[in-house]
Scaffold this motif. Structure first.
Motif, PDB file in Angstrom:
ATOM      1  N   LYS A 218     -12.457  17.801 -20.818  1.00 45.12           N
ATOM      2  CA  LYS A 218     -13.106  16.608 -19.881  1.00 45.12           C
ATOM      3  C   LYS A 218     -12.565  16.674 -18.541  1.00 45.12           C
ATOM      4  O   LYS A 218     -11.625  17.190 -18.135  1.00 45.12           O
ATOM      5  N   ILE A 219     -13.540  16.304 -17.560  1.00 45.62           N
ATOM      6  CA  ILE A 219     -13.288  16.387 -15.916  1.00 45.62           C
ATOM      7  C   ILE A 219     -13.408  14.962 -15.550  1.00 45.62           C
ATOM      8  O   ILE A 219     -14.502  14.168 -15.654  1.00 45.62           O
ATOM      9  N   TYR A 220     -12.441  14.279 -14.965  1.00 48.02           N
ATOM     10  CA  TYR A 220     -12.253  13.096 -14.508  1.00 48.02           C
ATOM     11  C   TYR A 220     -12.788  13.163 -13.010  1.00 48.02           C
ATOM     12  O   TYR A 220     -11.954  13.922 -12.444  1.00 48.02           O
ATOM     13  N   LEU A 221     -13.755  12.346 -12.801  1.00 51.26           N
ATOM     14  CA  LEU A 221     -14.040  12.551 -11.236  1.00 51.26           C
ATOM     15  C   LEU A 221     -13.364  11.696 -10.473  1.00 51.26           C
ATOM     16  O   LEU A 221     -12.834  10.717 -10.923  1.00 51.26           O
ATOM     17  N   ILE A 222     -13.096  12.179  -9.050  1.00 48.52           N
ATOM     18  CA  ILE A 222     -12.315  11.344  -8.107  1.00 48.52           C
ATOM     19  C   ILE A 222     -13.243  10.017  -7.758  1.00 48.52           C
ATOM     20  O   ILE A 222     -14.313   9.998  -7.605  1.00 48.52           O
ATOM     21  N   SER A 223     -12.556   8.636  -8.503  1.00 47.41           N
ATOM     22  CA  SER A 223     -13.212   7.456  -8.201  1.00 47.41           C
ATOM     23  C   SER A 223     -13.785   7.248  -7.210  1.00 47.41           C
ATOM     24  O   SER A 223     -14.727   6.507  -6.932  1.00 47.41           O
ATOM     25  N   THR A 224     -13.005   7.417  -5.896  1.00 50.13           N
ATOM     26  CA  THR A 224     -13.256   6.957  -4.554  1.00 50.13           C
ATOM     27  C   THR A 224     -14.493   7.815  -4.198  1.00 50.13           C
ATOM     28  O   THR A 224     -15.070   7.398  -3.206  1.00 50.13           O
ATOM     29  N   GLN A 225     -14.840   8.755  -4.814  1.00 51.82           N
ATOM     30  CA  GLN A 225     -16.005   9.547  -4.443  1.00 51.82           C
ATOM     31  C   GLN A 225     -17.349   9.111  -5.136  1.00 51.82           C
ATOM     32  O   GLN A 225     -18.471   9.619  -4.637  1.00 51.82           O
ATOM     33  N   VAL A 226     -17.348   8.518  -6.294  1.00 56.49           N
ATOM     34  CA  VAL A 226     -18.305   7.969  -6.916  1.00 56.49           C
ATOM     35  C   VAL A 226     -18.686   6.603  -6.438  1.00 56.49           C
ATOM     36  O   VAL A 226     -18.226   5.517  -6.516  1.00 56.49           O
ATOM     37  N   ASP A 227     -19.944   6.664  -5.728  1.00 60.05           N
ATOM     38  CA  ASP A 227     -20.605   5.264  -5.432  1.00 60.05           C
ATOM     39  C   ASP A 227     -21.191   4.435  -6.323  1.00 60.05           C
ATOM     40  O   ASP A 227     -20.952   3.317  -6.245  1.00 60.05           O
ATOM     41  N   SER A 228     -21.785   5.121  -7.309  1.00 59.38           N
ATOM     42  CA  SER A 228     -22.693   4.546  -8.417  1.00 59.38           C
ATOM     43  C   SER A 228     -23.034   5.448  -9.411  1.00 59.38           C
ATOM     44  O   SER A 228     -22.860   6.865  -9.250  1.00 59.38           O
ATOM     45  N   PHE A 229     -23.344   5.024 -10.567  1.00 62.70           N
ATOM     46  CA  PHE A 229     -23.662   6.082 -11.725  1.00 62.70           C
ATOM     47  C   PHE A 229     -24.210   4.977 -12.772  1.00 62.70           C
ATOM     48  O   PHE A 229     -24.292   3.956 -12.789  1.00 62.70           O
ATOM     49  N   THR A 230     -25.082   5.902 -13.704  1.00 57.99           N
ATOM     50  CA  THR A 230     -25.928   4.834 -14.758  1.00 57.99           C
ATOM     51  C   THR A 230     -25.480   5.811 -16.011  1.00 57.99           C
ATOM     52  O   THR A 230     -25.088   6.894 -16.197  1.00 57.99           O
ATOM     53  N   ILE A 231     -25.558   5.028 -17.045  1.00 60.51           N
ATOM     54  CA  ILE A 231     -25.301   5.267 -18.305  1.00 60.51           C
ATOM     55  C   ILE A 231     -26.545   4.647 -19.080  1.00 60.51           C
ATOM     56  O   ILE A 231     -26.545   3.541 -19.269  1.00 60.51           O
ATOM     57  N   GLY A 232     -27.624   5.596 -19.436  1.00 61.15           N
ATOM     58  CA  GLY A 232     -28.803   4.934 -20.273  1.00 61.15           C
ATOM     59  C   GLY A 232     -29.456   4.185 -19.081  1.00 61.15           C
ATOM     60  O   GLY A 232     -29.592   4.402 -17.959  1.00 61.15           O
ATOM     61  N   GLU A 233     -29.678   2.910 -19.552  1.00 61.11           N
ATOM     62  CA  GLU A 233     -30.153   1.777 -18.652  1.00 61.11           C
ATOM     63  C   GLU A 233     -28.953   0.990 -17.595  1.00 61.11           C
ATOM     64  O   GLU A 233     -29.423   0.053 -17.280  1.00 61.11           O
ATOM     65  N   HIS A 234     -27.842   1.350 -17.907  1.00 57.67           N
ATOM     66  CA  HIS A 234     -26.856   0.550 -17.615  1.00 57.67           C
ATOM     67  C   HIS A 234     -26.509   1.081 -16.066  1.00 57.67           C
ATOM     68  O   HIS A 234     -26.176   2.274 -15.997  1.00 57.67           O
ATOM     69  N   ILE A 235     -26.298  -0.064 -15.205  1.00 53.99           N
ATOM     70  CA  ILE A 235     -26.056   0.601 -13.784  1.00 53.99           C
ATOM     71  C   ILE A 235     -24.775   0.205 -13.331  1.00 53.99           C
ATOM     72  O   ILE A 235     -24.467  -0.895 -13.714  1.00 53.99           O
ATOM     73  N   PHE A 236     -23.853   1.070 -12.763  1.00 49.83           N
ATOM     74  CA  PHE A 236     -22.660   0.779 -12.330  1.00 49.83           C
ATOM     75  C   PHE A 236     -22.419   1.163 -10.887  1.00 49.83           C
ATOM     76  O   PHE A 236     -22.881   2.011 -10.452  1.00 49.83           O
ATOM     77  N   ILE A 237     -21.687   0.197 -10.236  1.00 51.70           N
ATOM     78  CA  ILE A 237     -21.385   0.503  -8.768  1.00 51.70           C
ATOM     79  C   ILE A 237     -19.857   0.336  -8.687  1.00 51.70           C
ATOM     80  O   ILE A 237     -19.259  -0.449  -9.258  1.00 51.70           O
TER      81      ILE A 237
END
Length: 168
Positions: A55-74
């Motif tokens: 598993k690779i944990y992404l650097i949180s401060t570099q993640v602006d947003s993401f989706t998992i299925g229909e769920h949107i995270f900011i």
């Protein structure tokens, strides 16, 4: 650190604990068709290595947003705004003039037993309404009415007519 060795019950991830297809806006670049998890204990986005070995944990401060299925995270970052919620990823339930955000947080609770230490997952939910640049934590009816104090009477009427329970 793998959680599977620590936990007797539960999982630390969003949803059912399995990888799901999604997207990530990482360092300004949109990556699509990813298989990912949202680790709610560490509040980090997780992908697998190209061959699924680890598993690779992404650097949180570099993640602006993401989706998992229909769920949107900011991603909400530190700001000078005192009403802003803490750093982390929030599920965006509604976006418009007013936004509704949900924070799902999981914790590992350890229980000492004769057979050794057992780990369990506990969770909590927090909701926020964003009006303009101001965030309101809305955990009960009083807080919700405070967030919409300009439309208080209309909101009370709507809640009664639709027999809504703020707790649920």
């Amino acid at each position: 650190m793998e959680y599977s060795y620590m936990l007797s019950e539960g999982h630390p991830f969003f949803g059912d604990g399995k990888m799901h297809k999604g997207t990530a806006l990482y360092n300004g670049v949109l990556y699509e068709d990813l298989q990912l998890w949202h680790d709610l204990v560490k509040d980090q986005l997780v992908i697998t290595s190209p061959f699924g070995a680890y598993k690779i944990y992404l650097i949180s401060t570099q993640v602006d947003s993401f989706t998992i299925g229909e769920h949107i995270f900011i991603g909400v970052r530190d700001s000078l705004n005192p009403s802003a919620p803490r750093n982390g990823f929030y599920e965006q339930l509604y976006k418009g003039r007013i936004s509704l955000l949900k924070k799902n947080k999981k914790y590992i609770r350890e229980d000492l037993q004769l057979s050794g230490v057992r780990g369990f997952i506990d969770s909590s939910l927090f909701y926020y309404v964003k009006k303009g640049d101001t965030y309101y934590s809305v955990g009960n009816k009083k807080a919700l009415l405070h967030a919409f104090k300009d439309r208080n009477k209309d909101l009370v009427k709507f809640i009664r007519q639709n027999k809504l329970s703020i707790r649920r």
